[in-house]
Design a protein around this motif. Structure first.
Motif, PDB file in Angstrom:
ATOM      1  N   GLY A  26       0.826  -1.208   0.000  1.00  0.00           N
ATOM      2  CA  GLY A  26       0.000   0.000   0.000  1.00  0.00           C
ATOM      3  C   GLY A  26       0.858   1.255   0.000  1.00  0.00           C
ATOM      4  O   GLY A  26       0.525   2.255  -0.654  1.00  0.00           O
ATOM      5  N   GLN A  42       2.060   1.704  -3.504  1.00  0.00           N
ATOM      6  CA  GLN A  42       0.950   2.210  -4.313  1.00  0.00           C
ATOM      7  C   GLN A  42       0.762   3.708  -4.085  1.00  0.00           C
ATOM      8  O   GLN A  42       0.588   4.472  -5.035  1.00  0.00           O
ATOM      9  N   THR A  43       0.813   4.143  -2.841  1.00  0.00           N
ATOM     10  CA  THR A  43       0.640   5.561  -2.518  1.00  0.00           C
ATOM     11  C   THR A  43       1.759   6.398  -3.130  1.00  0.00           C
ATOM     12  O   THR A  43       1.519   7.454  -3.736  1.00  0.00           O
ATOM     13  N   SER A  97       1.392   6.466  -6.948  1.00  0.00           N
ATOM     14  CA  SER A  97       0.239   7.294  -7.328  1.00  0.00           C
ATOM     15  C   SER A  97       0.599   8.776  -7.275  1.00  0.00           C
ATOM     16  O   SER A  97       0.224   9.556  -8.163  1.00  0.00           O
ATOM     17  N   ASP A  98       1.352   9.173  -6.242  1.00  0.00           N
ATOM     18  CA  ASP A  98       1.795  10.561  -6.133  1.00  0.00           C
ATOM     19  C   ASP A  98       2.743  10.926  -7.276  1.00  0.00           C
ATOM     20  O   ASP A  98       2.635  12.012  -7.853  1.00  0.00           O
TER      21      ASP A  98
END
Length: 155
Positions: free
Chosen positions: A17, A20-21, A24-25
């Motif tokens: 996670g 992923q964060t 994504s940023d």
């Protein structure tokens, strides 16, 4: 039957996670400062997608570098798509988060290492698990993308 908390899988889910964060940023805002990533993944993962010549060259594991040139970074709950440059030949990749074995940002000495994969080895086909006798004769990578050893970042 006694119920127990599976801390190992919970931790791996949390670490994936985090990846992923971060990705994504980066997809939304680009790489800040000197940040860049070495991401090692299992090319045998049933959902990994890469060009045939890359899969032949890296039949088990591949490390990609996200730094100077990349495009089309799209992140989902399951993984990410990205196009990287291999000798002026853009190649799209899809990397499932479950296939990632290491994620390193050497600019800040940060790294994650996954001891086990999040998919069953039974999902691999016989073709995926065969050892190549022609490893020395595999075609060389075609350019700018760099596959590196992460040993220098391990403590």
């Amino acid at each position: 039957m006694t119920r127990s908390i599976d801390y190992g899988n919970l931790m791996h889910d949390a670490m994936r996670g985090l990846i992923q964060t971060v990705l994504s940023d980066i997809a939304a805002n680009g790489l800040p400062g000197e940040h860049h990533f070495f991401i090692t993944f299992d090319t045998r993962h049933p959902d990994a997608e890469l060009a045939d010549w890359l899969h032949e060259r890296y039949p088990e594991e591949m490390t990609v570098v996200i730094q100077h040139w990349y495009e089309g970074l799209e992140v989902s709950d399951e993984g990410f798509n990205i196009t990287l440059n291999f000798g002026n030949a853009p190649e799209p990749l899809y990397v499932p988060f479950d296939a990632i074995s290491t994620f390193v940002d050497p600019s800040v000495e940060f790294g994650l290492r996954f001891e086990t994969q999040g998919y069953d080895e039974d999902d691999l086909t016989d073709e995926d698990t065969e050892e190549s006798d022609d490893e020395d004769e595999a075609p060389a990578p075609r350019g700018d993308a760099e596959v590196v050893s992460l040993d220098q970042f391990r403590k």
